[in-house]
Design a protein around this motif. Structure first.
Motif, short mmCIF file in Angstrom:
data_model
loop_
_atom_site.label_atom_id
_atom_site.label_comp_id
_atom_site.label_asym_id
_atom_site.label_seq_id
_atom_site.Cartn_x
_atom_site.Cartn_y
_atom_site.Cartn_z
N MET A 1 0.83 -1.21 0.00
CA MET A 1 0.00 0.00 0.00
C MET A 1 0.87 1.26 0.00
O MET A 1 0.62 2.20 -0.77
CB MET A 1 -0.93 0.01 1.21
N ARG B 1 0.77 3.84 -3.19
CA ARG B 1 0.41 5.24 -3.02
C ARG B 1 1.52 6.17 -3.49
O ARG B 1 1.29 7.37 -3.68
CB ARG B 1 0.06 5.52 -1.56
N ASP C 1 -8.11 -3.22 -0.06
CA ASP C 1 -7.59 -1.85 0.03
C ASP C 1 -6.42 -1.66 -0.92
O ASP C 1 -6.33 -0.64 -1.62
CB ASP C 1 -7.15 -1.54 1.46
N VAL C 2 -5.50 -2.61 -0.93
CA VAL C 2 -4.29 -2.48 -1.74
C VAL C 2 -4.61 -2.61 -3.23
O VAL C 2 -3.96 -1.97 -4.07
CB VAL C 2 -3.24 -3.53 -1.32
N TYR D 1 -4.93 0.36 -5.79
CA TYR D 1 -3.78 1.06 -6.37
C TYR D 1 -3.31 0.30 -7.61
O TYR D 1 -2.80 -0.82 -7.51
CB TYR D 1 -2.69 1.22 -5.32
#
Length: 300
Positions: free
Chosen positions: A22, A26, A68-69, A72
């Motif tokens: 992550m 980002r 969540d990851v 990206y």
């Protein structure tokens, strides 16, 4: 997976690996996270001591983290087993059991460790369920229960101090003649911690929940929980990379999660005795940031 060349390869897609991914995603880094799908806590019913996720299953936390990851776009995932890692002219490579070889400028080892189970029938079936490694992760759930510790020597003595706070019905099982000093034994007696030097034959259990410890001399002791300190080995053969290990067998890292090999970082259970979800996430986040910092400085 179209490309075989990345800014960073992260070996291990559990808590520390995903956290590192992550941080790098980002920062718009081209990242590959390789994971075999066999975390060491796969038998553990619930994970604790990690705020916002206390009581969730380990699998649930991992799935939420991966979602969540995945947001990206520069982070890719690969299901596979890494069988070899090493240095390459432009960085590092990871060879998979599938035959694929992948390359990156930097590498993060978030590969965890493999616990080596003692040859005690019932032990492996209870591991992570009622035979547990950490009072911070699991101790509250078995507080005030009839509890044991399977260990010996200085490690057993120090561990007894932590567990003693959680129950007053505590027995230290050394599984043979103890190496504790007479002073240590006396201190255990003062704190009403029982010492049992009988050799363990097996652990009787129901679906991983301990019922009794059975000894080779025929005796038995009823038990609800058993803490155990057992040996482990690294999941990755880091000798190919040349990374140094600590005296306890962990990957040696500095305050920036750098290993002894320039360009290789490590985070999570493979670097520390503090095996917890919260610690793995923190180390992974920091390792990802430090790798990005190093890439930025090299390109500036």
């Amino acid at each position: 997976m179209q490309s075989k060349n990345f800014d960073v390869i992260v070996i291990g897609g559990s808590y520390s690996g995903l956290s590192a991914g992550m941080a790098l995603g980002r920062s718009l880094r081209n990242v590959l996270i390789i994971d075999e799908g066999k975390p060491c806590n796969r038998q553990t019913p619930h994970s604790h001591n990690f705020i916002t996720h206390d009581g969730k299953t380990p699998k649930e936390i991992t799935e939420l983290a991966k979602k969540d990851v995945e947001k990206y776009e520069s982070v890719q995932f690969c299901d596979g087993k890494v069988i070899r890692v090493g240095k390459h002219i432009d960085g590092f490579y990871a060879e998979l059991s599938s035959g694929d070889t992948l390359y990156a400028k930097k590498m993060i080892l978030a590969s965890g460790v493999k616990d080596i189970m003692p040859e005690i029938p019932g032990f492996a079936e209870c591991w992570g369920i009622s035979v547990i490694h950490c009072p911070y992760c699991h101790g509250y759930e078995v507080r005030n229960e009839v509890t044991g510790i399977l260990a010996d020597g200085d490690m057993a003595y120090e561990f007894s101090k932590l567990v003693f706070n959680l129950t007053k019905e505590l027995t230290l099982f050394t599984n043979g003649k103890t190496t504790l000093s007479s002073e240590q034994i006396e201190k255990l007696k003062q704190n009403k911690i029982h010492l049992n030097e009988d050799e363990i034959k097996s652990i009787e259990h129901e679906n991983g929940y301990t019922q009794k410890v059975i000894f080779t001399n025929g005796k038995t002791i009823s038990l609800k929980a058993l803490y155990a300190k057992i040996p482990f080995e690294q999941n990755i053969n880091i000798l190919d990379l040349g990374c140094e290990l600590t005296e306890h067998g962990f990957i040696k890292v500095d305050f920036m999660q750098r290993t002894s090999v320039s360009g290789v970082f490590a985070c999570g259970d493979n670097t520390t005795m503090m095996r917890s979800v919260a610690n793995a996430v923190a180390q992974g986040n920091f390792a990802g940031a430090m790798v990005n910092k190093e890439l930025s400085e090299e390109a500036f």
